[in-house]
Design a protein around this motif. Structure first.
Motif, mmCIF file in Angstrom:
data_model
loop_
_atom_site.group_PDB
_atom_site.id
_atom_site.type_symbol
_atom_site.label_atom_id
_atom_site.label_comp_id
_atom_site.label_asym_id
_atom_site.label_seq_id
_atom_site.Cartn_x
_atom_site.Cartn_y
_atom_site.Cartn_z
ATOM 1 N N UNK A 30 25.338 70.523 -45.042
ATOM 2 C CA UNK A 30 24.534 70.934 -43.900
ATOM 3 C C UNK A 30 23.976 69.704 -43.163
ATOM 4 N N UNK A 31 23.509 68.716 -43.921
ATOM 5 C CA UNK A 31 22.972 67.496 -43.312
ATOM 6 C C UNK A 31 24.064 66.729 -42.573
ATOM 7 N N UNK A 32 25.247 66.637 -43.182
ATOM 8 C CA UNK A 32 26.362 65.925 -42.535
ATOM 9 C C UNK A 32 26.742 66.591 -41.217
ATOM 10 N N UNK A 33 26.786 67.917 -41.198
ATOM 11 C CA UNK A 33 27.106 68.639 -39.960
ATOM 12 C C UNK A 33 26.006 68.450 -38.920
ATOM 13 N N UNK A 34 24.764 68.476 -39.347
ATOM 14 C CA UNK A 34 23.654 68.264 -38.419
ATOM 15 C C UNK A 34 23.709 66.875 -37.802
ATOM 16 N N UNK A 35 23.983 65.861 -38.614
ATOM 17 C CA UNK A 35 24.089 64.492 -38.103
ATOM 18 C C UNK A 35 25.246 64.367 -37.120
ATOM 19 N N UNK A 36 26.366 65.017 -37.422
ATOM 20 C CA UNK A 36 27.527 64.983 -36.536
ATOM 21 C C UNK A 36 27.174 65.553 -35.161
ATOM 22 N N UNK A 37 26.547 66.736 -35.152
ATOM 23 C CA UNK A 37 26.229 67.367 -33.878
ATOM 24 C C UNK A 37 25.112 66.634 -33.134
ATOM 25 N N UNK A 38 24.174 66.049 -33.864
ATOM 26 C CA UNK A 38 23.130 65.255 -33.208
ATOM 27 C C UNK A 38 23.741 64.041 -32.519
#
Length: 73
Positions: A30-38
């Motif tokens: 979830x954190x990796x996906x959030x960082x990607x989209x940010x």
């Protein structure tokens, strides 16, 4: 009831999440996906700024907008 049709990205993510057997693994994904989209949002905003489509004046205008719906009593 209509069946959901998933695109290739959604299918891949579902497969990835099947390997997340712990809450910690889920949180990492979830954190990796959030960082990607940010990062995508940041890069897109940089591009808008560089192209002149976004400016400090637009930032100020957004800050001054009142977007909440008034409550009726």
């Amino acid at each position: 009831m209509e069946a959901a049709v998933f695109n290739p990205t959604q299918i891949h993510l579902l497969k990835m999440f099947s390997y997340a057997k712990t809450d910690a693994a889920f949180e990492e994904i979830k954190k990796a996906l959030s960082l990607y989209f940010a990062k995508r949002v940041s890069d897109d905003m940089d591009a808008l700024w560089d192209s002149g489509e976004w400016s400090q004046e637009k930032n100020e205008a957004v800050l001054d907008e009142h977007l909440r719906t008034p409550y009726k009593q």
